[in-house]
Design a protein around this motif. Structure first.
Motif, short mmCIF file in Angstrom:
data_model
loop_
_atom_site.label_atom_id
_atom_site.label_comp_id
_atom_site.label_asym_id
_atom_site.label_seq_id
_atom_site.Cartn_x
_atom_site.Cartn_y
_atom_site.Cartn_z
N ASP A 246 31.51 36.34 -24.36
CA ASP A 246 32.77 37.14 -23.93
C ASP A 246 32.04 37.11 -25.59
N ARG B 160 34.59 38.60 -27.63
CA ARG B 160 35.93 39.07 -28.12
C ARG B 160 36.56 37.46 -29.19
N GLN C 213 42.34 40.35 -21.92
CA GLN C 213 41.42 41.43 -22.18
C GLN C 213 42.10 42.39 -23.11
N ASN D 89 38.41 51.30 -22.08
CA ASN D 89 39.19 50.92 -21.02
C ASN D 89 40.51 50.22 -21.24
N THR E 217 32.35 38.24 -17.75
CA THR E 217 32.94 39.30 -18.66
C THR E 217 31.78 40.55 -18.69
N VAL F 260 29.86 43.44 -19.71
CA VAL F 260 29.70 44.00 -21.24
C VAL F 260 29.08 45.41 -21.30
N GLY F 261 29.76 45.95 -22.50
CA GLY F 261 29.13 47.77 -22.18
C GLY F 261 28.88 48.26 -20.71
N ASN G 111 30.05 51.83 -21.86
CA ASN G 111 30.71 51.35 -23.18
C ASN G 111 31.68 50.50 -23.19
N ASN H 174 34.15 46.93 -21.71
CA ASN H 174 33.94 45.69 -21.35
C ASN H 174 35.06 44.88 -20.92
#
Length: 768
Positions: free
Chosen positions: A120, A122, A531, A537, A580, A582-583, A587, A589
Motif C-alpha cells: 500500500d 497511501r 482507506q 472507490n 491492497t 491496487v488499480g 483504477n 484502490n
C-alpha cells in the motif's frame, strides 16, 4: 470452487536439503573441535571474529545466545553499502529474507521480511515490519526513510515481535542504533564524489563536556544531479536528482545509578519523486521494450518531492541494584508533498498526439502530509538479580494525529488542480507487556513474553472536491456530499478499535561453548487499516491481521572462532491478512482481508576468515509464500497477460499466488581482502553482491508485471594509513549497470519504474 490449487507451490527438495544441512553442519564442525588437538602457532595468532552484541530482547546480549533469527550490518560493510549517496533501500537483499522497495523513491520505503509486507502506497497506511530508530518506533511510512549515518549497528529481527516491540511487527523489526556519545574525544569526516555530480558528505564529533556530560553531533548532506532527460517540453527538464540533509545531536549524562541520553534530529529532502515510465514493458513478456533508454523519458506532468521531519527523544535509566528502571519518551513529526505524472507519458489517446505507446487518459496526482505528530512513552523495569530467573515488564503509550492531502491535476490544461481530498487520522494505543527468562540448567534456558494491546483509530474525510475525469463529472463537480452518497451508510468516517494479546515462547540449549540450538513460537498482529472513499472507490476498512510463527535453528562458532554460522527454518501463518488491491481497469484502490496466507523457508548467515587477510560473508534465504483464500478475487490490469483463473466478471482469483514483492530466493556475499603496507598502512579490496529472484508486483499474476530476478554488485578499492585513521577509496555501486523493472503502476497501460543506476566515485574519510 477455484481451480487454483494446481498453482500452489511446495518447498523444493533442494531447498529443504540446504536447510537441513545448514542446521547440522555447523554443530558437527563445532563438536569435532572438542577432540584434543595440538594447535599450530599460526592458528593461535590467527584473526578471529568479534562478538556481536544485539538488543533483540530489549537488553544487550551476545547474538549467539538470543533465541531469535536476527542479522546485523555494521562496520566496514555498512560503510561500503552506503557509498554513493544511497538511501535505506541499500539494505534490500543484503540481509537474508529482507526486501525493500518504493514507488515514492527515497521518501517512502516499504519493508518485507520473509515475503511478508504491505504494498500500500497511501500515506496513512501501516506496515507489518516495524522500524525502530534509537528505541523509538517510526510508525508513519514516511518516517521510515530517515537517512543512515553515524550508525553503530543495524539489526534485522525476524518476526513476530509482538511481545517486546508490540503491534505492527508481525513480520519483524528493523532497528537502527546511533553511535552514542562518550567521554573520549572522537569523530570522523567523510566526503565522496561520484557520477551525475553526486556529493556525499557526513561527519560526527563528540566527547566529554564535564566529568558526567558528553555529547555527539552528526551531519549528513547528499546531492545528485538529474540523470534522466525529459524529451517532452513539460514543466521538468530532467528527473531523479535530489539534495538531502540530516542532522543529529545527542547529549549523555552519566551519574551514580542514573543515565540520561537525549537525542534531537531532523531531515530535509528536496528532489524529484519516483519516475514512472509509460509502456516500458514489451507486451506478452516482462522484458524492457526494444530500444529502451533509461536516460530519457517524455512526460508532460510535474514531478517534485519535498520532505521535512524532526524529532526528539529522551532515554532515561535508573540502576536500583537488583532492578533497573527505564523511561523512553519520543516525539516525531513529518511534513511531505510528492507529485508525479502517473501515466508516465504525454497527451492522451483521444488527442492528436500522445505517447509513448497508448496513454488512455492523463493522470497527474500528488499526496502530502501537511501536519503530523507522534508521541510515544514507555516505562520498563527489568530485574538483575544474578539468579536463574530474570524478568522485565512495562507500559507503552502511543498517540498520533495527522492530516493527509491528495491532489489531482489536469496535465492537458497546464497542470491546473482539478481535485482535492483531505483526511484526518488519529491513532491512540496503549499496551502492557512482560517477559521472563529461566535458566533451567546451565545448558538449557526458557524465555517467554506476553503483551496486551488496545489500539484505536479514527479517520474522517474533512474536505473533498473533484471536477476531473470521475463518475460524478456529469454533475459539474464532485462534492463531499456526492462522495458520501457512494457509501452504503453515507458515513465517510471509520473508527475501529482492536484489543489483542500477543505472546512468545522460546528455548535455548547449549551443546557446548560454541554451539547453541534454539526453537521459538511467537504471535503478533497488525492493527485495522482504513482507506478513505475516493472518486473511483468507496471507503474500505481492513480488520486486524494476526500471525503465528514457528522457527528453529542453530548458532555456532567454529574453526577456533574464525567462522560463524547462524541458520534456521521457519513456518508462519497470517490470518485475515490485509491486502491492497491496487488499480486494475477501474483504477480503484481498496483494502481486503485474505482468509489466510502462509510462509515457510530458511535463512543462513555465514562469515569466516579464510585467511588472516580475507574475510568472506554469505547470506541466503528461501521464502515460499502463498495466499490461501478460494473466493478472493481482485480487479486486473487492462493491458497485461493475466495468468490467474478468472471469475465470470473478469476478476482474478488469487488463491495460491505468492505474496507481492516476495522473492523466493535472496543471496548476498561479501569479500574483504587486505594487504599490509608499511608499519601502519593497508591496501584493501571489498566487494559485495546481492541477488533476489523474481517477484510479483501485484496480487494477481501476470506475465508483464512479474519482476525479473535482479543481481547488483558493488566494489570498493582503497588504501588506509595511520592504523586506519585515514582512508581513500574508489567505489562503484550497481557495478554491472543492471537495468530492470522493479515496480509497476497498475494503470491502463504497461507503466513501470526501474532500479537505481550505476554510480562510480571516490571517497575520503578521516577519523580521530
Amino acid at each position: 470452487m477455484s481451480s487454483k490449487p494446481l498453482h500452489a507451490r511446495q518447498p523444493s527438495r533442494h531447498a529443504l536439503a540446504i536447510a537441513i544441512a545448514a542446521l547440522i553442519l555447523p554443530a558437527h564442525a563445532a563438536l569435532a573441535q572438542e577432540a584434543p588437538a595440538t594447535q599450530a602457532p599460526a592458528q593461535q595468532s590467527a584473526t578471529t571474529l568479534d562478538t556481536v552484541q544485539v538488543t533483540a530482547q530489549r537488553k544487550v546480549e551476545n547474538i549467539q545466545d538470543v533465541p531469535v533469527s536476527v542479522s546485523t550490518v555494521s562496520g566496514e560493510k555498512l560503510e561500503a553499502l552506503t557509498s554513493g549517496g544511497t538511501d535505506v533501500r541499500f539494505l534490500s537483499s543484503r540481509v537474508p529474507s529482507l526486501n525493500i522497495e518504493s514507488s515514492f523513491g527515497r521518501a517512502f520505503p516499504r519493508f518485507y521480511i520473509r515475503g511478508y509486507g504491505n504494498t500500500d502506497f497511501r500515506l496513512n497506511t501501516s506496515q507489518p515490519v516495524s522500524l525502530v530508530y534509537d528505541d523509538v518506533v517510526q510508525e508513519n511510512p514516511i518516517l521510515k526513510g530517515f537517512p543512515v549515518f553515524d550508525i553503530d549497528q543495524v539489526e534485522v529481527l525476524r518476526g513476530p515481535q509482538g511481545s517486546l516491540f508490540g503491534r505492527n511487527s508481525p513480520a519483524g523489526v528493523v532497528k537502527f542504533e546511533s553511535v552514542r556519545p562518550s567521554q573520549d574525544l572522537g569523530g570522523y569526516g567523510k566526503v565522496g564524489y561520484g557520477s551525475d555530480d553526486m556529493w556525499n558528505f557526513e561527519g560526527a564529533i563528540g566527547g566529554g563536556l564535564t566529568d558526567q556530560w558528553s555529547a555527539r553531533a552528526s551531519v549528513l548532506f547528499q546531492r545528485r544531479d538529474d540523470w534522466v532527460e525529459n524529451t517532452y517540453p513539460g514543466p521538468n527538464d530532467g528527473f531523479e536528482g535530489y539534495d538531502e540533509s540530516a542532522a543529529r545531536v545527542q547529549a549523555l549524562f552519566e551519574g551514580d545509578g542514573f543515565e540520561a541520553l537525549f537525542n534531537v534530529h531532523a531531515r530535509h529532502l528536496n528532489g524529484t519523486a519516483r519516475l514512472f515510465r509509460a509502456n516500458i514493458i514489451e507486451p506478452g513478456t516482462n522484458d524492457l521494450v526494444d530500444g529502451f533508454d533509461e536516460d530519457k523519458v517524455s512526460v508532460d506532468g510535474l514531478n517534485h518531492s519535498e520532505l521535512d521531519s524532526k524529532g526528539a527523544n529522551a532515554r532515561l535509566s535508573w540502576d536500583l541494584g537488583s532492578y533497573k528502571l527505564h523511561s523512553i519518551t519520543g516525539y516525531e513529526s513529518v511534513e511531505t508533498y510528492s507529485r508525479g505524472d502517473i501515466d508516465g507519458g504525454f497527451g492522451a489517446v483521444f488527442l492528436p498526439v500522445s505517447g509513448p505507446g497508448v496513454i488512455p487518459f492523463a493522470s497527474e496526482t500528488a499526496d502530502g502530509i501537511p501536519e503530523h505528530s507522534q508521541w510515544t512513552q514507555e516505562f520498563r523495569i527489568e530485574s538483575n538479580t544474578g539468579t536463574a530467573f530474570d524478568w522485565q515488564a512495562g507500559l507503552f503509550l502511543f498517540k498520533e494525529d495527522y492530516d493527509v492531502e491528495s491532489f489531482s491535476y489536469d496535465s492537458l490544461n497546464g497542470g491546473v488542480q482539478d481535485g482535492y481530498e483531505r483526511i484526518n487520522q488519529t491513532n491512540d494505543s496503549w499496551a502492557v507487556f512482560g517477559a521472563a527468562t529461566w535458566e533451567v540448567t546451565p545448558a538449557f534456558q526458557l524465555r517467554a513474553g506476553a503483551r496486551y494491546t488496545v489500539d484505536k483509530k479514527e479517520l474522517t474525510v474533512e474536505e473533498y472536491w473533484n471536477t476531473g475525469f470521475v463518475p460524478c463529472v456529469l454533475a459539474g463537480k464532485c462534492t463531499l456530499e456526492q462522495l458520501a452518497a457512494q457509501e452504503p451508510d453515507g458515513d465517510l468516517s471509520a473508527d475501529p478499535e482492536d484489543k489483542k494479546f500477543s505472546w512468545d515462547l522460546s528455548a535455548t540449549y547449549s551443546v557446548n561453548d560454541d554451539v547453541n540450538l534454539y526453537a521459538r513460537v511467537a504471535t503478533g498482529y497488525r492493527g485495522s487499516s482504513i482507506q478513505a472513499a475516493g472518486a473511483f472507490n468507496g471507503k474500505s476498512v481492513a480488520d486486524p491481521e494476526t500471525s503465528t510463527a514457528f522457527e528453529a535453528g542453530v548458532k555456532a562458532d567454529f574453526w577456533d572462532k574464525r567462522a560463524r554460522l547462524n541458520a534456521g527454518v521457519f513456518y508462519y501463518e497470517v490470518k485475515d491478512q490485509q491486502l491492497t488491491a491496487v488499480g486494475g481497469a477501474a483504477n480503484a484502490n481498496i483494502l481486503l482481508n485474505a482468509e489466510k496466507s502462509v510462509g515457510q523457508g530458511f535463512e543462513m548467515d555465514f562469515q569466516a576468515y579464510l585467511t588472516d587477510n580475507l574475510l568472506v560473508t554469505l547470506g541466503s534465504s528461501y521464502n515460499d509464500t502463498e495466499i490461501k483464500d478460494e473466493d478472493l478475487a481482485v480487479a486486473v490490469c487492462a493491458a497485461c497477460t493475466v495468468t490467474d483463473p478468472r471469475t465470470p466478471g473478469g476478476l482474478a482469483l488469487i488463491d495460491g499466488n505468492q505474496l507481492p514483492q516476495a522473492p523466493e530466493w535472496t543471496h548476498n556475499v561479501t569479500a574483504r581482502w587486505g594487504m599490509p603496507v608499511g608499519d601502519a598502512g593497508e591496501f584493501y579490496v571489498f566487494t559485495d553482491w546481492a541477488y533476489r529472484s523474481e517477484v510479483n508486483f501485484f496480487l494477481y499474476e501476470s506475465t508483464e508485471f512479474t519482476g525479473k530476478s535482479l543481481v547488483e554488485g558493488g566494489l570498493r578499492v582503497g588504501y588506509n594509513w595511520d592504523n586506519g585513521r585515514y582512508d581513500l577509496a574508489a567505489f562503484a555501486r550497481n557495478i554491472t549497470d543492471e537495468v530492470q523493472v522493479v515496480g509497476g503502476i497498475d494503470f491502463n497501460n504497461l507503466t513501470g519504474f526501474i532500479n537505481e543506476p550505476r554510480t562510480v566515485g571516490v571517497e575520503f574519510k578521516a577519523s580521530f
